[in-house]
Design a protein around this motif. Sequence first.
Motif, PDB file in Angstrom:
ATOM      1  N   ARG A 208     -23.373  23.268  30.189  1.00 27.08           N
ATOM      2  CA  ARG A 208     -23.520  22.720  28.835  1.00 27.08           C
ATOM      3  C   ARG A 208     -22.231  22.767  28.018  1.00 27.08           C
ATOM      4  NH1 ARG A 208     -24.744  24.381  23.650  1.00 27.08           N
ATOM      5  NH2 ARG A 208     -26.110  22.967  22.476  1.00 27.08           N
ATOM      6  N   THR A 209     -21.623  23.931  27.896  1.00 25.36           N
ATOM      7  CA  THR A 209     -20.431  24.072  27.054  1.00 25.36           C
ATOM      8  C   THR A 209     -19.291  23.199  27.555  1.00 25.36           C
ATOM      9  OG1 THR A 209     -21.075  26.314  26.448  1.00 25.36           O
ATOM     10  CG2 THR A 209     -18.760  25.724  26.134  1.00 25.36           C
ATOM     11  N   GLU A 210     -19.061  23.218  28.846  1.00 20.50           N
ATOM     12  CA  GLU A 210     -17.979  22.399  29.414  1.00 20.50           C
ATOM     13  C   GLU A 210     -18.276  20.909  29.273  1.00 20.50           C
ATOM     14  OE1 GLU A 210     -14.914  23.283  30.787  1.00 20.50           O
ATOM     15  OE2 GLU A 210     -15.406  25.225  29.894  1.00 20.50           O
ATOM     16  N   PHE A 211     -19.529  20.518  29.448  1.00 24.22           N
ATOM     17  CA  PHE A 211     -19.923  19.124  29.270  1.00 24.22           C
ATOM     18  C   PHE A 211     -19.590  18.674  27.857  1.00 24.22           C
ATOM     19  CE2 PHE A 211     -23.099  15.997  27.875  1.00 24.22           C
ATOM     20  CZ  PHE A 211     -22.974  15.019  28.865  1.00 24.22           C
ATOM     21  N   ILE A 212     -19.947  19.470  26.876  1.00 27.75           N
ATOM     22  CA  ILE A 212     -19.692  19.129  25.469  1.00 27.75           C
ATOM     23  C   ILE A 212     -18.194  18.986  25.216  1.00 27.75           C
ATOM     24  CG2 ILE A 212     -19.865  20.003  23.100  1.00 27.75           C
ATOM     25  CD1 ILE A 212     -22.599  21.269  24.031  1.00 27.75           C
ATOM     26  N   GLN A 213     -17.399  19.826  25.833  1.00 27.95           N
ATOM     27  CA  GLN A 213     -15.956  19.807  25.610  1.00 27.95           C
ATOM     28  C   GLN A 213     -15.237  18.693  26.368  1.00 27.95           C
ATOM     29  OE1 GLN A 213     -14.772  23.750  26.735  1.00 27.95           O
ATOM     30  NE2 GLN A 213     -15.451  24.647  24.808  1.00 27.95           N
ATOM     31  N   ARG A 214     -15.746  18.302  27.536  1.00 29.43           N
ATOM     32  CA  ARG A 214     -14.980  17.412  28.419  1.00 29.43           C
ATOM     33  C   ARG A 214     -15.426  15.950  28.462  1.00 29.43           C
ATOM     34  NH1 ARG A 214     -11.740  20.223  32.203  1.00 29.43           N
ATOM     35  NH2 ARG A 214     -12.060  22.456  32.073  1.00 29.43           N
ATOM     36  N   VAL A 215     -16.684  15.680  28.212  1.00 30.96           N
ATOM     37  CA  VAL A 215     -17.169  14.317  28.394  1.00 30.96           C
ATOM     38  C   VAL A 215     -16.625  13.420  27.279  1.00 30.96           C
ATOM     39  CG1 VAL A 215     -19.349  14.571  27.128  1.00 30.96           C
ATOM     40  CG2 VAL A 215     -19.194  12.963  29.040  1.00 30.96           C
ATOM     41  N   SER A 216     -16.232  12.219  27.657  1.00 31.77           N
ATOM     42  CA  SER A 216     -15.662  11.279  26.686  1.00 31.77           C
ATOM     43  C   SER A 216     -16.754  10.510  25.956  1.00 31.77           C
ATOM     44  CB  SER A 216     -14.725  10.298  27.393  1.00 31.77           C
ATOM     45  OG  SER A 216     -15.471   9.395  28.185  1.00 31.77           O
ATOM     46  N   ASP A 217     -16.377   9.956  24.819  1.00 36.69           N
ATOM     47  CA  ASP A 217     -17.316   9.163  24.038  1.00 36.69           C
ATOM     48  C   ASP A 217     -17.763   7.928  24.818  1.00 36.69           C
ATOM     49  OD1 ASP A 217     -18.647   9.035  21.418  1.00 36.69           O
ATOM     50  OD2 ASP A 217     -17.559   7.147  21.227  1.00 36.69           O
ATOM     51  N   SER A 218     -16.848   7.324  25.530  1.00 39.00           N
ATOM     52  CA  SER A 218     -17.174   6.139  26.328  1.00 39.00           C
ATOM     53  C   SER A 218     -18.223   6.463  27.396  1.00 39.00           C
ATOM     54  CB  SER A 218     -15.903   5.599  26.985  1.00 39.00           C
ATOM     55  OG  SER A 218     -16.203   4.571  27.872  1.00 39.00           O
ATOM     56  N   VAL A 219     -18.038   7.561  28.092  1.00 40.97           N
ATOM     57  CA  VAL A 219     -19.000   7.972  29.123  1.00 40.97           C
ATOM     58  C   VAL A 219     -20.339   8.318  28.473  1.00 40.97           C
ATOM     59  CG1 VAL A 219     -19.534   9.756  30.839  1.00 40.97           C
ATOM     60  CG2 VAL A 219     -17.279   8.670  30.817  1.00 40.97           C
ATOM     61  N   LEU A 220     -20.308   8.988  27.343  1.00 42.62           N
ATOM     62  CA  LEU A 220     -21.556   9.316  26.647  1.00 42.62           C
ATOM     63  C   LEU A 220     -22.340   8.064  26.280  1.00 42.62           C
ATOM     64  CD1 LEU A 220     -20.462  12.209  24.304  1.00 42.62           C
ATOM     65  CD2 LEU A 220     -22.194  12.324  26.096  1.00 42.62           C
ATOM     66  N   ASN A 221     -21.642   7.045  25.776  1.00 36.38           N
ATOM     67  CA  ASN A 221     -22.333   5.800  25.417  1.00 36.38           C
ATOM     68  C   ASN A 221     -22.950   5.137  26.640  1.00 36.38           C
ATOM     69  OD1 ASN A 221     -21.924   5.942  22.643  1.00 36.38           O
ATOM     70  ND2 ASN A 221     -19.897   5.017  22.812  1.00 36.38           N
ATOM     71  N   GLN A 222     -22.252   5.175  27.765  1.00 35.53           N
ATOM     72  CA  GLN A 222     -22.805   4.617  28.999  1.00 35.53           C
ATOM     73  C   GLN A 222     -23.995   5.438  29.482  1.00 35.53           C
ATOM     74  OE1 GLN A 222     -19.746   3.147  31.923  1.00 35.53           O
ATOM     75  NE2 GLN A 222     -18.377   4.099  30.408  1.00 35.53           N
ATOM     76  N   LEU A 223     -23.901   6.763  29.355  1.00 34.21           N
ATOM     77  CA  LEU A 223     -25.025   7.630  29.724  1.00 34.21           C
ATOM     78  C   LEU A 223     -26.241   7.333  28.850  1.00 34.21           C
ATOM     79  CD1 LEU A 223     -23.331  11.112  30.270  1.00 34.21           C
ATOM     80  CD2 LEU A 223     -24.544   9.757  31.988  1.00 34.21           C
ATOM     81  N   LEU A 224     -26.021   7.161  27.558  1.00 42.03           N
ATOM     82  CA  LEU A 224     -27.124   6.832  26.661  1.00 42.03           C
ATOM     83  C   LEU A 224     -27.808   5.543  27.096  1.00 42.03           C
ATOM     84  CD1 LEU A 224     -25.558   7.791  23.226  1.00 42.03           C
ATOM     85  CD2 LEU A 224     -27.596   8.815  24.251  1.00 42.03           C
ATOM     86  N   ASP A 225     -27.015   4.535  27.444  1.00 39.41           N
ATOM     87  CA  ASP A 225     -27.594   3.271  27.905  1.00 39.41           C
ATOM     88  C   ASP A 225     -28.443   3.470  29.153  1.00 39.41           C
ATOM     89  OD1 ASP A 225     -26.426   1.840  25.825  1.00 39.41           O
ATOM     90  OD2 ASP A 225     -24.685   1.231  27.020  1.00 39.41           O
ATOM     91  N   LYS A 226     -27.906   4.223  30.103  1.00 33.53           N
ATOM     92  CA  LYS A 226     -28.638   4.458  31.353  1.00 33.53           C
ATOM     93  C   LYS A 226     -29.912   5.271  31.115  1.00 33.53           C
ATOM     94  CE  LYS A 226     -24.892   4.020  34.678  1.00 33.53           C
ATOM     95  NZ  LYS A 226     -25.510   3.018  35.520  1.00 33.53           N
ATOM     96  N   LEU A 227     -29.819   6.278  30.258  1.00 27.90           N
ATOM     97  CA  LEU A 227     -30.984   7.104  29.944  1.00 27.90           C
ATOM     98  C   LEU A 227     -32.060   6.294  29.240  1.00 27.90           C
ATOM     99  CD1 LEU A 227     -29.078  10.301  28.774  1.00 27.90           C
ATOM    100  CD2 LEU A 227     -30.481  10.107  30.841  1.00 27.90           C
ATOM    101  N   LEU A 228     -31.654   5.395  28.377  1.00 29.23           N
ATOM    102  CA  LEU A 228     -32.611   4.533  27.696  1.00 29.23           C
ATOM    103  C   LEU A 228     -33.271   3.571  28.682  1.00 29.23           C
ATOM    104  CD1 LEU A 228     -33.870   3.575  25.003  1.00 29.23           C
ATOM    105  CD2 LEU A 228     -31.974   1.941  24.854  1.00 29.23           C
ATOM    106  N   GLU A 229     -32.457   2.941  29.539  1.00 28.96           N
ATOM    107  CA  GLU A 229     -32.993   2.004  30.538  1.00 28.96           C
ATOM    108  C   GLU A 229     -34.012   2.676  31.438  1.00 28.96           C
ATOM    109  OE1 GLU A 229     -29.623   0.502  32.679  1.00 28.96           O
ATOM    110  OE2 GLU A 229     -28.850  -0.574  30.932  1.00 28.96           O
TER     111      GLU A 229
END
Length: 84
Positions: A6-27
Motif C-alpha cells: 500500500r505505502t509504496e503503491f501510493i508513493q510510486r504509481v503515476s497519475d496516468s497509470v491511476l487513471n488507466q486503472l480507474l478505467d479498467k476497474l470501472l469497465e
Amino acid sequence: MLLLARTEFIQRVSDSVLNQLLDKLLERGVISDEEMQSARTKSTADKARDVIDSVRRKGSEASSFLIAALCQLDPCVSRELSLR
C-alpha cells in the motif's frame, strides 16, 4: 498482498497509470462510476490511496484484478512492489 504494498503503491504509481486503472476497474465493475469520479478529483497520492483501499475492501477477486491490471500497465512498478 495489496496491504503490504500500500505505502509504496501510493508513493510510486503515476497519475496516468491511476487513471488507466480507474478505467479498467470501472469497465470490470470493480468500482462504481461515483467512486471513479470521486477519485479523479483528488491529488495523485489521494487518488492512489482511494483506489487501493477501495479495491482491498472489495475482496480478493477485485484485488487480483487490480494487480493484473497494474502488471499490464506498469510492469516496472508492479515488480518493485513484488506484485504478480
